[in-house]
Motif scaffolding. Structure first.
Motif, short mmCIF file in Angstrom:
data_model
loop_
_atom_site.label_atom_id
_atom_site.label_comp_id
_atom_site.label_asym_id
_atom_site.label_seq_id
_atom_site.Cartn_x
_atom_site.Cartn_y
_atom_site.Cartn_z
N LEU A 86 0.86 -1.21 0.11
CA LEU A 86 0.02 0.04 -0.02
C LEU A 86 0.75 1.09 -0.05
N GLY A 87 0.50 2.27 -0.99
CA GLY A 87 1.37 3.36 -0.89
C GLY A 87 0.76 4.51 -0.06
N LEU A 88 1.63 4.78 0.67
CA LEU A 88 1.15 5.86 1.82
C LEU A 88 1.72 7.26 1.38
N GLY A 89 1.21 8.06 0.88
CA GLY A 89 1.70 9.59 0.35
C GLY A 89 1.40 10.34 1.65
N ARG A 90 1.63 11.59 1.32
CA ARG A 90 1.57 12.68 2.42
C ARG A 90 0.45 12.60 3.36
N THR A 91 -0.49 12.57 2.82
CA THR A 91 -1.83 12.39 3.57
C THR A 91 -1.98 11.31 4.42
N MET A 92 -1.45 9.88 3.99
CA MET A 92 -1.69 8.89 4.87
C MET A 92 -0.55 8.38 5.69
N ALA A 93 0.64 9.08 5.49
CA ALA A 93 1.83 8.70 6.08
C ALA A 93 1.79 9.45 7.59
N GLN A 94 0.54 9.26 8.18
CA GLN A 94 0.63 9.63 9.55
C GLN A 94 -0.13 8.62 10.53
N PRO A 95 0.29 8.78 11.71
CA PRO A 95 -0.03 7.57 12.54
C PRO A 95 -1.75 7.20 12.64
N ALA A 96 -2.33 8.20 12.49
CA ALA A 96 -4.00 8.06 12.53
C ALA A 96 -4.33 7.39 11.27
N SER A 97 -3.78 7.72 10.15
CA SER A 97 -4.08 6.92 9.02
C SER A 97 -3.75 5.49 9.15
#
Length: 232
Positions: A86-97
């Motif tokens: 799974l690619g985690l871009g800026r929005t997704m590369a956060q602990p909550a996401s």
């Protein structure tokens, strides 16, 4: 021991990559971006055409929406691949996401998070990935314009990422427009996998055909590094 991941688009490329020394066959659509997902039928065809003990992975995209990305990953997990990326871009590369993805994916497969080095990801996110149940983490690049992973992060940063994964029991991988000359300095860091696509294609075009000779050269160089041989 660092192994070779080769990204492929169909069963023919998968067979070619395996024959030339790939250790992990990664299903990905280079026409659909850095982490473009192939159709489920294509992934199943790739999986079916390989020996049962082949280690495989397939990418689920890099959607900025938790639900859509989780749905894609869960669908791909049904194809029987060893790992889903799974690619985690800026929005997704956060602990909550990451935590939200972990809750959706729990118990449904073995998932690897891919962080994009050109989007300045928090490398310490590996702790959250481990907590959320991911089995691995990779660094890659989102923009495929010839900028390589070592152009974006220092060897100290890459070493810290790999060591952090190892400490947490996460599989680690490094990718991003890599070339054969990147093998020696990166393999010494001890990642589980080095990932290649463009550097193995004719004319260096990641959307083009894989070059069997290029795969063989990279596989042999990586094997030589594992045996402690220095580059000529």
């Amino acid at each position: 021991m660092t192994r070779l991941l080769v990204s492929v688009v169909d069963s023919a490329e998968a067979g070619l990559a395996l024959a030339q020394g790939a250790d992990l066959i990664d299903a990905k659509d280079p026409e659909a971006g850095a982490l473009g997902a192939l159709p489920l039928a294509t992934i199943r065809s790739i999986q079916a055409g390989l020996p049962e003990d082949t280690i495989t992975s397939a990418v689920a995209g890099d959607d900025d929406d938790v639900e859509r990305l989780a749905d894609s990953a869960l669908a791909i997990a049904t194809t029987g691949v060893t790992f889903v990326k799974l690619g985690l871009g800026r929005t997704m590369a956060q602990p909550a996401s990451v935590a939200a993805l972990g809750r959706r994916l729990a118990g449904h497969g073995r998932f690897i998070a891919v962080l994009f080095a050109d989007e300045n990801p928090p490398l310490s996110l590996t702790a959250a990935l481990h907590e959320a149940g991911f089995v691995g983490a990779m660094l890659d690049t989102s923009q495929k314009r010839g900028i390589r992973l070592p152009d974006l992060l220092t060897m100290d940063q890459l070493s810290s990422f790999v060591a952090g994964c190892r400490q947490l029991g996460l599989m680690s991988g490094l990718a991003g427009s890599l070339r054969i000359e990147d093998i020696d300095p990166l393999a010494v860091l001890g990642p589980d996998y080095l990932g290649f696509r463009g550097g193995l294609c004719l004319a260096g075009d990641r959307r083009g055909q894989l070059d069997p000779q290029a795969i063989g050269r990279v596989a042999r160089r990586l094997q030589a590094v594992r045996h402690g041989e220095q580059a000529a």
